[in-house]
Design an enzyme around this catalytic site. Structure first.
Site, PDB file in Angstrom:
ATOM      1  N   ILE A  97      -0.501   0.820  -3.761  1.00 44.01           N
ATOM      2  CA  ILE A  97       0.559  -0.012  -3.212  1.00 44.01           C
ATOM      3  C   ILE A  97      -0.107  -0.771  -2.070  1.00 44.01           C
ATOM      4  O   ILE A  97      -0.813  -0.176  -1.245  1.00 44.01           O
ATOM      5  CB  ILE A  97       1.759   0.849  -2.754  1.00 44.01           C
ATOM      6  CG1 ILE A  97       2.904  -0.019  -2.249  1.00 44.01           C
ATOM      7  CG2 ILE A  97       1.366   1.883  -1.735  1.00 44.01           C
ATOM      8  CD1 ILE A  97       4.178   0.783  -1.943  1.00 44.01           C
ATOM      9  N   SER A  98       0.066  -2.074  -2.036  1.00 43.82           N
ATOM     10  CA  SER A  98      -0.663  -2.910  -1.086  1.00 43.82           C
ATOM     11  C   SER A  98      -0.285  -2.631   0.361  1.00 43.82           C
ATOM     12  O   SER A  98       0.809  -2.154   0.658  1.00 43.82           O
ATOM     13  CB  SER A  98      -0.408  -4.390  -1.386  1.00 43.82           C
ATOM     14  OG  SER A  98      -0.901  -4.729  -2.659  1.00 43.82           O
ATOM     15  N   GLN A  99      -1.205  -2.954   1.245  1.00 41.62           N
ATOM     16  CA  GLN A  99      -0.993  -2.871   2.687  1.00 41.62           C
ATOM     17  C   GLN A  99       0.285  -3.639   3.036  1.00 41.62           C
ATOM     18  O   GLN A  99       0.503  -4.745   2.538  1.00 41.62           O
ATOM     19  CB  GLN A  99      -2.204  -3.479   3.388  1.00 41.62           C
ATOM     20  CG  GLN A  99      -2.088  -3.623   4.870  1.00 41.62           C
ATOM     21  CD  GLN A  99      -3.280  -4.375   5.455  1.00 41.62           C
ATOM     22  OE1 GLN A  99      -4.185  -4.792   4.754  1.00 41.62           O
ATOM     23  NE2 GLN A  99      -3.254  -4.547   6.766  1.00 41.62           N
TER      24      GLN A  99
END
Length: 147
Positions: A97-99
């Protein structure tokens, strides 16, 4: 069709995942404080890249949604302590899950409008779709990994 601020339908290979409104709304006090701290970090990053996003920073609509969507619900239980950290988090299947800042920046740069339809390729955990759903009329997202 229901407005996606009420319900998100995420088509997957051979199935569909329905995310309830409770998954994108504020819950416990600890998570609420963590989301607020996450948004403050996002705002600080936006100030550091003002030449890209403009001196006014990220859209207030985007920041509000980032504060409301419960990111901890989109990470595996064993990674929950990292849900609001300013970093990508492993979600299994070789994906992350992206930053949070990157999610906010991508969303802001998209300039989503209430009447828009967004096609997302690569659903992952569903977090980006959950962030987009209150900002647009419809989010269509596909994922090739059924899990």
């Amino acid at each position: 069709m229901q407005r996606l601020t009420q319900h998100i339908l995420v088509p997957l290979v051979g199935s569909a995942l329905a995310l309830s409104p409770a998954m994108v709304r504020v819950s416990g006090a600890d998570e609420t404080a963590d989301r607020l701290a996450m948004v403050r970090t996002i705002e600080a990053h936006a100030r550091s890249v003002a030449d890209l996003v403009g001196p006014e920073g990220l859209s207030l609509r985007v920041l509000k949604v980032m504060q409301e969507v419960e990111r901890h619900r989109f990470v595996p239980d064993d990674e929950r302590s990292l849900a609001y950290a300013d970093r990508p988090v492993d979600i299994g299947f070789g994906q992350t899950i992206s930053q949070p800042f990157i999610v906010a920046l991508m969303t802001d740069l998209l300039q989503p409008e209430p009447g828009d339809t967004v096609l997302e390729i690569g659903t992952g955990s569903g977090y980006q779709a959950a962030v987009l759903s209150p900002l647009v009329a419809k989010v269509c997202t596909v994922e090739i990994i059924p899990g």
